[in-house]
Design a protein around this motif. Structure first.
Motif, PDB file in Angstrom:
ATOM      1  N   GLY A 280      29.704 -22.133   2.602  1.00 46.79           N
ATOM      2  CA  GLY A 280      28.438 -22.214   3.332  1.00 46.79           C
ATOM      3  C   GLY A 280      28.310 -23.531   4.080  1.00 46.79           C
ATOM      4  O   GLY A 280      27.849 -23.581   5.226  1.00 46.79           O
TER       5      GLY A 280
ATOM      6  N   ALA B  19      30.597 -23.373   7.038  1.00 49.14           N
ATOM      7  CA  ALA B  19      30.040 -22.415   8.007  1.00 49.14           C
ATOM      8  C   ALA B  19      28.984 -23.099   8.851  1.00 49.14           C
ATOM      9  O   ALA B  19      28.944 -22.950  10.071  1.00 49.14           O
ATOM     10  CB  ALA B  19      29.442 -21.213   7.286  1.00 49.14           C
ATOM     11  N   ASN B  20      28.123 -23.887   8.189  1.00 50.80           N
ATOM     12  CA  ASN B  20      27.046 -24.522   8.938  1.00 50.80           C
ATOM     13  C   ASN B  20      27.498 -25.763   9.689  1.00 50.80           C
ATOM     14  O   ASN B  20      26.961 -26.073  10.747  1.00 50.80           O
ATOM     15  CB  ASN B  20      25.880 -24.848   7.998  1.00 50.80           C
ATOM     16  CG  ASN B  20      25.034 -23.617   7.742  1.00 50.80           C
ATOM     17  OD1 ASN B  20      24.605 -22.948   8.677  1.00 50.80           O
ATOM     18  ND2 ASN B  20      24.828 -23.281   6.485  1.00 50.80           N
ATOM     19  N   GLU B  21      28.475 -26.454   9.174  1.00 53.66           N
ATOM     20  CA  GLU B  21      28.868 -27.691   9.854  1.00 53.66           C
ATOM     21  C   GLU B  21      29.948 -27.470  10.918  1.00 53.66           C
ATOM     22  O   GLU B  21      29.933 -28.108  11.959  1.00 53.66           O
ATOM     23  CB  GLU B  21      29.352 -28.743   8.828  1.00 53.66           C
ATOM     24  CG  GLU B  21      29.484 -30.126   9.479  1.00 53.66           C
ATOM     25  CD  GLU B  21      30.172 -31.151   8.593  1.00 53.66           C
ATOM     26  OE1 GLU B  21      30.403 -30.883   7.409  1.00 53.66           O
ATOM     27  OE2 GLU B  21      30.489 -32.236   9.134  1.00 53.66           O
TER      28      GLU B  21
ATOM     29  N   ALA C 275      31.749 -24.148  11.720  1.00 58.13           N
ATOM     30  CA  ALA C 275      32.143 -22.831  12.245  1.00 58.13           C
ATOM     31  C   ALA C 275      32.050 -22.768  13.768  1.00 58.13           C
ATOM     32  O   ALA C 275      32.873 -22.120  14.421  1.00 58.13           O
ATOM     33  CB  ALA C 275      31.292 -21.728  11.619  1.00 58.13           C
ATOM     34  N   ASP C 276      31.059 -23.452  14.340  1.00 56.10           N
ATOM     35  CA  ASP C 276      30.918 -23.406  15.806  1.00 56.10           C
ATOM     36  C   ASP C 276      32.055 -24.124  16.522  1.00 56.10           C
ATOM     37  O   ASP C 276      32.303 -23.876  17.703  1.00 56.10           O
ATOM     38  CB  ASP C 276      29.615 -24.086  16.252  1.00 56.10           C
ATOM     39  CG  ASP C 276      28.379 -23.266  15.915  1.00 56.10           C
ATOM     40  OD1 ASP C 276      28.520 -22.163  15.367  1.00 56.10           O
ATOM     41  OD2 ASP C 276      27.274 -23.752  16.214  1.00 56.10           O
ATOM     42  N   HIS C 277      32.706 -25.042  15.812  1.00 63.29           N
ATOM     43  CA  HIS C 277      33.634 -25.955  16.492  1.00 63.29           C
ATOM     44  C   HIS C 277      35.107 -25.669  16.191  1.00 63.29           C
ATOM     45  O   HIS C 277      35.974 -26.248  16.827  1.00 63.29           O
ATOM     46  CB  HIS C 277      33.301 -27.406  16.118  1.00 63.29           C
ATOM     47  CG  HIS C 277      31.844 -27.720  16.253  1.00 63.29           C
ATOM     48  ND1 HIS C 277      31.198 -27.688  17.477  1.00 63.29           N
ATOM     49  CD2 HIS C 277      30.889 -28.019  15.342  1.00 63.29           C
ATOM     50  CE1 HIS C 277      29.908 -27.978  17.299  1.00 63.29           C
ATOM     51  NE2 HIS C 277      29.696 -28.178  16.007  1.00 63.29           N
TER      52      HIS C 277
ATOM     53  N   ARG D 208      36.611 -21.074  11.056  1.00 64.45           N
ATOM     54  CA  ARG D 208      35.697 -19.922  11.088  1.00 64.45           C
ATOM     55  C   ARG D 208      36.425 -18.644  10.645  1.00 64.45           C
ATOM     56  O   ARG D 208      35.903 -17.870   9.836  1.00 64.45           O
ATOM     57  CB  ARG D 208      35.146 -19.741  12.499  1.00 64.45           C
ATOM     58  CG  ARG D 208      34.066 -18.685  12.599  1.00 64.45           C
ATOM     59  CD  ARG D 208      33.399 -18.679  13.972  1.00 64.45           C
ATOM     60  NE  ARG D 208      34.294 -18.276  15.032  1.00 64.45           N
ATOM     61  CZ  ARG D 208      34.691 -19.040  16.041  1.00 64.45           C
ATOM     62  NH1 ARG D 208      34.277 -20.285  16.132  1.00 64.45           N
ATOM     63  NH2 ARG D 208      35.507 -18.580  16.966  1.00 64.45           N
TER      64      ARG D 208
ATOM     65  N   LEU E 193      36.953 -18.681   6.908  1.00 66.80           N
ATOM     66  CA  LEU E 193      35.673 -18.448   6.221  1.00 66.80           C
ATOM     67  C   LEU E 193      35.312 -16.965   6.263  1.00 66.80           C
ATOM     68  O   LEU E 193      34.847 -16.400   5.261  1.00 66.80           O
ATOM     69  CB  LEU E 193      34.555 -19.257   6.881  1.00 66.80           C
ATOM     70  CG  LEU E 193      34.588 -20.771   6.675  1.00 66.80           C
ATOM     71  CD1 LEU E 193      33.594 -21.448   7.616  1.00 66.80           C
ATOM     72  CD2 LEU E 193      34.266 -21.132   5.226  1.00 66.80           C
TER      73      LEU E 193
ATOM     74  N   LEU F 282      34.731 -14.795   2.882  1.00 64.15           N
ATOM     75  CA  LEU F 282      33.445 -14.154   2.603  1.00 64.15           C
ATOM     76  C   LEU F 282      33.591 -12.632   2.587  1.00 64.15           C
ATOM     77  O   LEU F 282      32.916 -11.949   1.799  1.00 64.15           O
ATOM     78  CB  LEU F 282      32.399 -14.600   3.640  1.00 64.15           C
ATOM     79  CG  LEU F 282      31.927 -16.050   3.461  1.00 64.15           C
ATOM     80  CD1 LEU F 282      31.256 -16.562   4.745  1.00 64.15           C
ATOM     81  CD2 LEU F 282      30.947 -16.185   2.283  1.00 64.15           C
TER      82      LEU F 282
ATOM     83  N   ARG G 258      27.068 -16.940  11.922  1.00 62.48           N
ATOM     84  CA  ARG G 258      27.849 -17.973  12.625  1.00 62.48           C
ATOM     85  C   ARG G 258      29.331 -17.775  12.394  1.00 62.48           C
ATOM     86  O   ARG G 258      30.159 -18.102  13.240  1.00 62.48           O
ATOM     87  CB  ARG G 258      27.514 -19.374  12.105  1.00 62.48           C
ATOM     88  CG  ARG G 258      26.101 -19.757  12.287  1.00 62.48           C
ATOM     89  CD  ARG G 258      25.878 -21.166  11.781  1.00 62.48           C
ATOM     90  NE  ARG G 258      26.283 -22.133  12.775  1.00 62.48           N
ATOM     91  CZ  ARG G 258      26.034 -23.423  12.691  1.00 62.48           C
ATOM     92  NH1 ARG G 258      25.407 -23.898  11.623  1.00 62.48           N
ATOM     93  NH2 ARG G 258      26.403 -24.256  13.632  1.00 62.48           N
TER      94      ARG G 258
ATOM     95  N   ARG H 159      30.243 -14.322  14.070  1.00 58.26           N
ATOM     96  CA  ARG H 159      29.856 -14.278  15.489  1.00 58.26           C
ATOM     97  C   ARG H 159      29.355 -12.904  15.898  1.00 58.26           C
ATOM     98  O   ARG H 159      29.712 -12.382  16.957  1.00 58.26           O
ATOM     99  CB  ARG H 159      31.039 -14.669  16.376  1.00 58.26           C
ATOM    100  CG  ARG H 159      31.467 -16.090  16.216  1.00 58.26           C
ATOM    101  CD  ARG H 159      30.985 -16.893  17.400  1.00 58.26           C
ATOM    102  NE  ARG H 159      31.119 -18.315  17.158  1.00 58.26           N
ATOM    103  CZ  ARG H 159      31.665 -19.161  18.009  1.00 58.26           C
ATOM    104  NH1 ARG H 159      32.151 -18.740  19.163  1.00 58.26           N
ATOM    105  NH2 ARG H 159      31.698 -20.447  17.742  1.00 58.26           N
TER     106      ARG H 159
END
Lengths: 201, 201
Positions: free
Chosen positions: A102, A105-107, A109-111, A116, A119, A123, B168, B171
């Motif tokens: 988690g 994912a929050n820190e 995943a966007d980058h 990502r 993860l 999950l 996230r 996506r």
């Protein structure tokens, strides 16, 4: 038993640093120091911190505390035992650190597409375990009214992640208690009404 | 209308940077650059980046997209409209960024009592809104069998946070779709659900 390779040693010791500090705040030096390894050796095993994090994400479930086997024969009881083990771990950490998946994912995943992707796989694998227990409970008549177990399994995993995040904020078991109350006391319950006879008017 | 003060301007522009980058990766220079403010002016308004983050957390709910008013007279429909507005926002961001509260909870809550305290207040205030809608729905007979609405409200907020985190990673809207299916199709329903087990942990 074989001595863990230096790479495994770095993953295991570094994973705890990554979990506790977060991605941006955890340096390669923090990772190698925790592993008792020379800093230069890191790049013999990993192309980058990102590459290390991908391996740590892959390894995480094995050490996160979900029981490998269960004593109970009731599927709902086994599901409850799984989350109880995770809840015990959270309590033992005084509701700090959260779930490493988690957090990343929050820190990150966007980058990082690589992190990502890993993860998502982790999950999904965990959700499949939960889904299978929900399906077993449905087949055994332990729970009712929930239809396709796959969304139920994913929802339960995600609700756990949210509860654990909230427990870091309030530093108490309350969000985890809420999770148990609503998941096991409301969602995964059995209809008490008389069973409807199929085809009956 | 009064021109926003430089402090407000820094909070609003900097909040978007903090949300997108995360705490460790968002520098004071990133914040002032986004606000079009001289870097030195930051410390006229904030004692530290932590102090800025506390104010950003306080301001976040107003801009996060939860509707200030609802047209529907059904409490469940209003609750669904609130989460639909948040889901629309997540889709518009292509499931990136997540919830700034959730991000900071996972990245910084362990390390800053000030940010943690502000996150707790924000999440409590939002949970109280959800709880009130659940209570109204219970009084109107729209939902049944869920007992004390406070754990229900907190659980729904936490389950949303977990769903958004998962979105996230994958996506896609799938975790949010699962949330709507289980919350509005199973938990907040009328008479179709079995009685909640009193005293379930």
């Amino acid at each position: 038993m074989a001595r863990p390779s230096m790479k495994q040693q770095i993953i295991e010791a570094g994973l705890a640093e990554l979990h506790a500090r977060g991605y941006a705040a955890c340096s390669v030096a923090d990772i190698t120091k925790a592993a008792g390894a020379p800093k230069g050796s890191f790049y013999n095993h990993f192309a980058s911190k990102e590459d290390f994090a991908v391996e740590a994400v892959r390894r995480y479930f094995e050490i996160a505390g979900w029981p490998a086997s269960f004593e109970s024969t009731s599927a709902v009881a086994r599901l409850r035992a799984g989350f109880t083990a995770l809840a015990d771990g959270a309590r033992d950490r005084a509701y700090s650190r959260g779930c490493m998946w988690g957090n990343l994912a929050n820190e990150v995943a966007d980058h990082s597409a690589a992190i990502r992707g890993e993860l998502a796989e982790g999950l999904d694998a965990w959700s499949a375990i939960v889904t299978e227990l929900v399906a077993q409970a449905q087949r055994a008549g332990e729970i009712s009214h929930l239809g396709d177990p796959a969304p139920v399994g994913r929802f339960i995993v995600n609700a756990w992640e949210g509860a654990l995040t909230r427990s870091r904020v309030v530093r108490s078991s309350q969000p985890i208690d809420d999770f148990f109350e609503l998941i096991f006391g409301a969602l995964l319950t059995r209809d008490e009404r008389p069973t409807r006879t199929p085809g009956a008017p």
